[in-house]
Scaffold this active site. Sequence first.
Site, short mmCIF file in Angstrom:
data_model
loop_
_atom_site.label_atom_id
_atom_site.label_comp_id
_atom_site.label_asym_id
_atom_site.label_seq_id
_atom_site.Cartn_x
_atom_site.Cartn_y
_atom_site.Cartn_z
N HIS A 99 0.88 -1.17 0.00
CA HIS A 99 0.00 0.00 0.00
C HIS A 99 0.92 1.22 0.00
CE1 HIS A 99 -2.27 -3.04 2.34
NE2 HIS A 99 -3.38 -2.46 1.91
N ASP A 102 2.42 1.93 3.34
CA ASP A 102 3.36 0.96 3.92
C ASP A 102 4.78 1.43 3.67
OD1 ASP A 102 1.12 -0.65 4.25
OD2 ASP A 102 1.50 -1.76 2.39
C1 XUL Z 1 -7.38 -6.47 4.43
C2 XUL Z 1 -6.58 -6.88 3.26
C3 XUL Z 1 -5.76 -5.82 2.62
C4 XUL Z 1 -5.70 -5.93 1.13
C5 XUL Z 1 -5.01 -4.78 0.46
O1 XUL Z 1 -8.11 -7.48 5.00
O2 XUL Z 1 -6.60 -8.02 2.87
O3 XUL Z 1 -4.49 -5.87 3.16
O4 XUL Z 1 -5.07 -7.10 0.73
O5 XUL Z 1 -5.51 -3.56 0.83
#
Ligand code: XUL
Length: 440
Positions: A99, A102
């Site tokens: 993300h 992150d």
């Molecule tokens: C949350 C989840 C996230 C997604 C990406 O449950 O799985 O980490 O994979 O936003």
Amino acid sequence: MSYFKNVNHVKFEGANSTNPFAFKYYNPEEKINGQTMEELLRFGVSYWHTFTGEGNDPFGAGTAVRPYNHLSGIDLAKARVEASFEFFEKLGVPYFCFHDLDIAPETDSLKETLNNIDEIVAMIKDYMKTSKVKLLWNTANMFTHPRWVHGAATAPNADIFAYAAAKVKKGLEVGKELGSENYVFWGGREGYDTLLNTNMGLELDNLARFFHMAKDYAKEIGFDAQFLIEPKPQEPTKHQYDFDVATGLAFLQKYDLQDTFKFNIEANHATLAGHTFEHELRTARINGMLGSVDANQGDTLLGWDTDEFPTDLHSTTLAMYEIIKNNGLGTGGLNFDAKVRRGSFDTDDLFHAHIAGMDAFAIGAKVAQRLIDDKVLDNFVEERYSSYTSGIGLDIVEGKADFHKLEKYALELTEIKNTSGRQEQLKGILNKYLLETFAK
Ligand code: XUL
Ligand code: CO
């Protein structure tokens, strides 16, 4: 500087190896159905769990002991990049995922935050020049900061919709810059808690408008990654709009987005939705919508997203059965959206966890391939539906039957004979295959 001094390159040493930092089953070069395991499994490391996560839970602070714990802000972000590339290299993993937040710290100023992202992306790009690791997907975090309290693209506040657009615009640019193969939309807080204050119709229309804008912008900048929706039934909102694959598919079809997206299917999200992992994979597969996988597992005793590393061999086998039947995952992969338990706090655990997960999927892949080669389930299923290959069944399948014809046929039936589904026998055979594949 080395962040992971205890570990050298993790290699395949086979099932008899006692080296804790070796693969026992994942052999990147071994072929399964003409593809190497590396090509078939396409493992990815989740940046957020492995480098950003601190091991906190609602009852206590982080426990993770990391060599960069003393740092903060952009210095911490940079140290994590250095550590991550050492980790990718040592694990020999082909992909990673992140993300925006992150990798880079968020501030109150959007401009500053976007600049932070740019700075770290430039550093990552530099590392990628000399590393084999590639970006499986990136995404935008639109759920942590208090501004997202009522959602992002489905928020009741248009300013939030605009802010979200700015974030995803940057995410698409970053994806292009780093050559990402996919772009993920997990509906972080895209859902609602109570209908008493919610215009559900408008929220869903807005979500679709948002996706169309993202599609248009990706086209405008020439970013041709596969878009992926990641379904989840609840958590953080009580009702997440992308509940499961079937719900997501209906949404995509209604808004003419089915050719733009595929699904990123997470095992623990499937089980939270009351499905098995393989149910979600199958639903996506038969609709040509299986894009990628967030490989993890939940806990049958806990009703939330525990994101454990996948070690359940029945589950990895049945998942790989779907993936191999799908001819692999295309541009997708098996991203470990999984975190070490809070008690597994040192850096060695990051390796143990990934090794266990990679070995579990390698085992699953080998067993699944044998089940497919031997047509164990195929033959059974074919026989079970054989009434549709001739007579009235064939007429139904070929569109040559209507209610008049079927009524006439049913009235003439003297006896209806059903046959057993043999579930227990098949489960026994599955166990036999699991054991036999590695007994040799
Ligand atoms: C949350 C989840 C996230 C997604 C990406 O449950 O799985 O980490 O994979 O936003
Ligand atoms: Co996920």
